[in-house]
Scaffold this motif. Structure first.
Motif, PDB file in Angstrom:
ATOM      1  N   GLU A   1       0.832  -1.207   0.000  1.00 23.67           N
ATOM      2  CA  GLU A   1       0.000   0.000   0.000  1.00 23.67           C
ATOM      3  C   GLU A   1       0.866   1.255   0.000  1.00 23.67           C
TER       4      GLU A   1
ATOM      5  N   ASP B   1      -4.331   4.702  -5.787  1.00 24.04           N
ATOM      6  CA  ASP B   1      -5.212   4.296  -4.699  1.00 24.04           C
ATOM      7  C   ASP B   1      -4.782   2.899  -4.262  1.00 24.04           C
TER       8      ASP B   1
ATOM      9  N   ALA C   1      -6.133   0.617  -2.678  1.00 22.52           N
ATOM     10  CA  ALA C   1      -7.165  -0.411  -2.790  1.00 22.52           C
ATOM     11  C   ALA C   1      -7.305  -0.936  -4.212  1.00 22.52           C
ATOM     12  N   ARG C   2      -6.839  -0.166  -5.201  1.00 23.76           N
ATOM     13  CA  ARG C   2      -7.014  -0.567  -6.601  1.00 23.76           C
ATOM     14  C   ARG C   2      -5.697  -0.702  -7.352  1.00 23.76           C
ATOM     15  N   ALA C   3      -4.599  -0.495  -6.666  1.00 28.83           N
ATOM     16  CA  ALA C   3      -3.306  -0.429  -7.350  1.00 28.83           C
ATOM     17  C   ALA C   3      -2.958  -1.721  -8.078  1.00 28.83           C
TER      18      ALA C   3
ATOM     19  N   THR D   1      -4.780  -3.961  -9.410  1.00 29.79           N
ATOM     20  CA  THR D   1      -5.610  -4.262 -10.572  1.00 29.79           C
ATOM     21  C   THR D   1      -5.660  -3.108 -11.562  1.00 29.79           C
ATOM     22  N   SER D   2      -4.860  -2.066 -11.331  1.00 27.04           N
ATOM     23  CA  SER D   2      -4.915  -0.873 -12.178  1.00 27.04           C
ATOM     24  C   SER D   2      -4.163  -1.026 -13.484  1.00 27.04           C
TER      25      SER D   2
ATOM     26  N   GLN E   1      -4.776 -10.591  -6.340  1.00 22.83           N
ATOM     27  CA  GLN E   1      -5.142  -9.363  -7.043  1.00 22.83           C
ATOM     28  C   GLN E   1      -4.164  -9.034  -8.173  1.00 22.83           C
TER      29      GLN E   1
END
Length: 374
Positions: free
Chosen positions: A269, A278, A280-282, A284-285, A323
């Motif tokens: 994180e 972010d 929380a989405r890194a 899967t970005s 993820q």
């Protein structure tokens, strides 16, 4: 020395039962082909297993083949019921199944950080009892618990490990006291590896290492198709591995300064935030620079594993492995190829968050079958 008739029968029965478990319902002719046994021997074992209540006729193998030879034999699924628990630091997940592993009921409940040992244990036990009731199960035969921490190889008990909630250890003892069932406990990473070996990303591999990447960091070592725990049950405590790029060196009481500091959820994180993402989405970005930076960190630990064990395959599991998926795995493999002359394939988990619970269920099923099968 040749096996005695009774020993030979027991071996043949167990082989047939394992085939019925793995392959599903089979005819006597199919059992003959798969076991290599004679037709009379197969007929005897089918009669024996049917008489013991382990096997029954579940149908026929096609309308064009009527008669005794077309009967399909399957395991009696409700001969025993099983439960598996995935015990995390802040939650518990439960599944209750029949002997074939068919889910009958599932549930999850949070366990707050401020919950005391007693209340936390009671909440977990109540969740299991309620889930079994919802499944219509009055008695569980085998229960397997997956939890973080070290398992003592001599006693099979969860060891007192710094940083883990006390209720984890107490839970197993309470389950053993209150349930008329055999209760087993295993390290969560080891269970994830068992599940990936038998049903997931490592199917077909005899040797691999699973890296568990989440709030905690660990590894499971599978060599020759067998889980290797080490002399003290600590094989795979890779979070304590000293690596460059950390604040110092780990100690016997903490993994700060070890590989954990580079790739734990907190570290991932922080790395994402440094790239303006972010957290929380890194993963899967699809952000290349971030994934490359993380892959370089992961490759450091994977290179150490490869240098010592040469497993040929590393599976990325846990929250980060799930993820990050195949894209992160491919980047780690490329980084690892630049660090080590040993060719090592890197794969992403295919079971994701369900790996620990699935591994616990396989453990419970194996234990039940060992007890029930002659």
């Amino acid at each position: 020395m040749a096996a005695s008739p009774s020993t030979a029968r027991a071996i043949n029965d167990r082989l047939a039962l394992r085939l019925l478990q793995d392959e599903g319902p089979l005819t006597a002719a199919q059992l003959k082909t798969l076991t290599g046994l004679s037709r009379p021997t197969v007929a005897d074992l089918v009669d024996r297993l049917s008489g013991s209540g382990l096997v029954h006729v579940v149908g026929e193998a096609g309308a064009e083949r009527r008669g005794p030879n077309a009967k399909l034999y399957g395991l009696v699924a409700d001969r025993a019921h099983l439960a598996a628990l995935d015990v995390r630091t802040r939650s518990v997940a439960v599944t209750v199944t029949d002997l074939l592993g068919t889910p009958l009921a599932e549930a999850t409940a949070p366990v707050g950080e401020d919950a005391g040992t007693g209340p936390a244990v009671e909440k977990a036990v109540a969740l299991l009892e309620r889930t079994a009731k919802d499944a219509g199960v009055e008695r569980l035969h085998s229960v397997a618990v997956g939890a973080p921490g070290l398992i003592d190889p001599e006693t099979g008990e969860l060891r007192d490990t710094t940083g883990l909630p006390a209720w984890h250890r107490r839970l197993v003892a309470v389950l053993q006291e209150r349930l008329p069932a055999q209760v087993l406990v295993e390290n969560e990473t080891n269970l994830a590896a068992v599940a990936e070996l038998r049903e997931g990303a490592a199917v077909g591999r005899e040797d691999f290492v699973l890296l568990w990447l989440g709030l905690g960091i660990g590894a499971a070592v599978v060599l020759g198709g067998r889980l290797r725990r080490g002399a003290s049950g600590g094989a795979g405590e890779i979070g304590f591995l000293p690596v460059p790029g950390t604040s110092g060196l780990p100690s016997a009481t903490g993994c700060d300064g070890g590989f954990h500091e580079l790739v734990s959820t907190v570290a991932v994180e922080a790395l994402a935030a440094a790239h303006g993402l972010d957290p929380a989405r890194a993963l899967t970005s699809g952000h290349g620079p971030f994934l490359d930076a993380l892959a370089r960190r992961l490759a450091v630990g994977a290179a150490a594993v490869a240098a010592v064990l040469d497993p040929g395959c590393v599976v990325l599991a846990g929250e980060t492995g799930h993820q990050g998926g195949p894209e992160l795995a491919a980047r780690v493999e490329a980084e690892l190829a630049a660090l080590s002359p040993l060719r090592t394939e890197v794969r992403a988990t295919t079971l994701g968050d369900a790996a620990v619970l699935r591994g616990a269920l396989l453990r419970a099923r194996d234990a039940a079958q060992d007890a029930l099968f002659p």
